[in-house]
Scaffold this active site. Sequence first.
Site, PDB file in Angstrom:
ATOM      1  CB  CYS A  54       2.598  -2.083  -7.212  1.00 20.15           C
ATOM      2  SG  CYS A  54       3.133  -0.387  -7.504  1.00 20.15           S
ATOM      3  CB  CYS A  58      10.153  -0.204  -5.516  1.00 17.63           C
ATOM      4  SG  CYS A  58       9.122   1.168  -6.070  1.00 17.63           S
ATOM      5  CB  CYS A  61       8.368  -3.156  -3.302  1.00 20.05           C
ATOM      6  SG  CYS A  61       6.674  -3.124  -2.687  1.00 20.05           S
ATOM      7  CB  CYS A  98      -0.468   4.608   8.066  1.00 15.71           C
ATOM      8  SG  CYS A  98       0.180   5.684   9.329  1.00 15.71           S
ATOM      9  CB  CYS A 130      -1.222   8.787   7.492  1.00 18.38           C
ATOM     10  SG  CYS A 130       0.198   8.943   6.388  1.00 18.38           S
ATOM     11  CB  CYS A 190       4.486  11.038   6.418  1.00 20.66           C
ATOM     12  SG  CYS A 190       5.368   9.565   6.949  1.00 20.66           S
ATOM     13  NE  ARG A 262       5.485   6.957  11.963  1.00 17.87           N
ATOM     14  CZ  ARG A 262       5.120   7.911  11.095  1.00 17.87           C
ATOM     15  NH1 ARG A 262       5.342   7.759   9.824  1.00 17.87           N
ATOM     16  NH2 ARG A 262       4.505   8.992  11.521  1.00 17.87           N
TER      17      ARG A 262
HETATM   18  N1  SAM Z   1       3.081   2.490  -3.216  1.00 18.44           N
HETATM   19  C1  SAM Z   1       3.274   3.596  -2.398  1.00 18.44           C
HETATM   20  C2  SAM Z   1       4.606   4.245  -2.592  1.00 18.44           C
HETATM   21  O1  SAM Z   1       5.544   3.591  -3.016  1.00 18.44           O
HETATM   22  O2  SAM Z   1       4.711   5.429  -2.284  1.00 18.44           O
HETATM   23  C3  SAM Z   1       3.072   3.332  -0.922  1.00 18.44           C
HETATM   24  C4  SAM Z   1       3.525   2.062  -0.260  1.00 18.44           C
HETATM   25  S1  SAM Z   1       5.275   1.757  -0.187  1.00 18.44           S
HETATM   26  C5  SAM Z   1       5.249   0.080   0.289  1.00 18.44           C
HETATM   27  C6  SAM Z   1       5.851   2.719   1.200  1.00 18.44           C
HETATM   28  C7  SAM Z   1       7.307   2.646   1.590  1.00 18.44           C
HETATM   29  O3  SAM Z   1       7.569   1.450   2.303  1.00 18.44           O
HETATM   30  C8  SAM Z   1       8.353   2.650   0.504  1.00 18.44           C
HETATM   31  O4  SAM Z   1       8.596   3.916   0.012  1.00 18.44           O
HETATM   32  C9  SAM Z   1       9.554   2.102   1.228  1.00 18.44           C
HETATM   33  O5  SAM Z   1      10.300   3.147   1.824  1.00 18.44           O
HETATM   34  C10 SAM Z   1       8.953   1.216   2.309  1.00 18.44           C
HETATM   35  N2  SAM Z   1       9.183  -0.222   2.037  1.00 18.44           N
HETATM   36  C11 SAM Z   1       8.554  -0.989   1.131  1.00 18.44           C
HETATM   37  N3  SAM Z   1       9.029  -2.247   1.137  1.00 18.44           N
HETATM   38  C12 SAM Z   1       9.997  -2.285   2.078  1.00 18.44           C
HETATM   39  C13 SAM Z   1      10.874  -3.303   2.544  1.00 18.44           C
HETATM   40  N4  SAM Z   1      10.869  -4.525   2.037  1.00 18.44           N
HETATM   41  N5  SAM Z   1      11.737  -2.991   3.529  1.00 18.44           N
HETATM   42  C14 SAM Z   1      11.756  -1.738   4.044  1.00 18.44           C
HETATM   43  N6  SAM Z   1      10.959  -0.743   3.643  1.00 18.44           N
HETATM   44  C15 SAM Z   1      10.096  -1.003   2.668  1.00 18.44           C
HETATM   45 FE1  SF4 Z   2       4.579  -0.124  -5.770  1.00 15.57          FE
HETATM   46 FE2  SF4 Z   2       5.948  -1.218  -3.781  1.00 15.57          FE
HETATM   47 FE3  SF4 Z   2       7.071   0.664  -5.267  1.00 15.57          FE
HETATM   48 FE4  SF4 Z   2       5.060   1.323  -3.580  1.00 15.57          FE
HETATM   49  S1  SF4 Z   2       7.072   0.559  -3.021  1.00 15.57           S
HETATM   50  S2  SF4 Z   2       5.324   1.981  -5.695  1.00 15.57           S
HETATM   51  S3  SF4 Z   2       3.827  -0.561  -3.691  1.00 15.57           S
HETATM   52  S4  SF4 Z   2       6.419  -1.384  -5.972  1.00 15.57           S
END
Ligand code: SAM
Ligand code: SF4
Length: 324
Positions: A54, A58, A61, A98, A130, A190, A262
């Site tokens: 990606c 973030c 992530c 999901c 979802c 959501c 959730r």
């Molecule tokens: N890429 C898309 C986005 O960011 O909208 C969808 C997937 S993203 C992994 C979905 C959510 O998972 C993020 O917005 C975050 O709130 C949560 N998330 C991701 N990595 C995480 C982590 N290491 N610990 C807790 N929550 C996490």
């Molecule tokens: Fe990409 Fe992870 Fe951010 Fe979702 S949370 S936009 S998968 S970097």
Amino acid sequence: MSENQKEWSFAEIQAIYHQPILDLVFQAATVHRQYNNPNQIQVCTLVSIKTGGCTEDCAYCSQSVKYQTDIEVHKLMDVETVLTLADEAKQNGSTRLCLGAAWRELRDNKDFDKILDIISKVKERGLEVCCTLGMLTEEQAKRLQEAGLDAYNHNLDTSPEYYSEIITTRTYEDRLRTLENVQKAGISLCCGGIIGLGESDSDRIRMLQILANRNPYPDSVPVNALVPVSGTPLENQPRVQIWDILRMVATARIIMPAAKVRLSAGRATMSTVEQAICFLAGANSIFAGEKLLTTPNKSQIEDQELFQLLGLEPLPQLIETHSH
Ligand code: SAM
Ligand code: SF4
Ligand code: DTB
């Protein structure tokens, strides 16, 4: 405005959030019982249909290209593979699948067509669907809705003030625009966040205020506790305390009384007693299955024992789907 919707001030939410914890849990449990059956828990299964690579940054992530993490990267899954996982999820008691993809935004290409196909076929299997695919345009949201998509996950994650500490490759406004597009298309929203990113209580309250003041407020609100991933900037963050998760869950329940709240990331390291008190305070949805997207979750046996021990039952499907 519907009867369970009102405009919340920051001070009102702050007063709820900071009350003595037993008062907070009692208030949330009382509201919960007025709006929901407290023994019914929605069970959802996550499938990472496209993992890693990606372009967003973030800080929490595992799937960002900006960080060196130990995950198994893969392109968009085949329709058949997703359908096999859908059947397994249904057999294991989930009513919602999901589908998560590590994209900055959805593009109008072959992958999009494949996703539309997956949505309609998973629906035929008798599951709610979802998706969480990154940012969407109004037209894309409409096409997803027409394919039968029930809900879309897109989190605000934290407050607008703290956002740029966590993500620099998109803005809070980008996020809000997608939420608009989803709701305009008539897809169930959501939307929630993560705690444990180094944010303050005020950041958490601000995020909750923005969620609760949407009209309508989200149908489901995931509360994620950071799962620190090695290689990401937040790898050394201290573990989120149960009291913080509990305050988020309870406050979300009080200000969004009819939403699904959730217990999402972070449940893997919670004890049975900790989960039980979160259910008491209004959590009524979980992710089931050994894995979330890239990190471990509770096993099926652990969740079976949890439900039996606490006398919980899976929430029947909310939205009518055609079953074979
Ligand atoms: N890429 C898309 C986005 O960011 O909208 C969808 C997937 S993203 C992994 C979905 C959510 O998972 C993020 O917005 C975050 O709130 C949560 N998330 C991701 N990595 C995480 C982590 N290491 N610990 C807790 N929550 C996490
Ligand atoms: Fe990409 Fe992870 Fe951010 Fe979702 S949370 S936009 S998968 S970097
Ligand atoms: C959400 O709020 N939490 C889920 C779902 N929406 C997509 C994802 C949690 C991911 C946890 C980290 C991982 O497994 O990679």
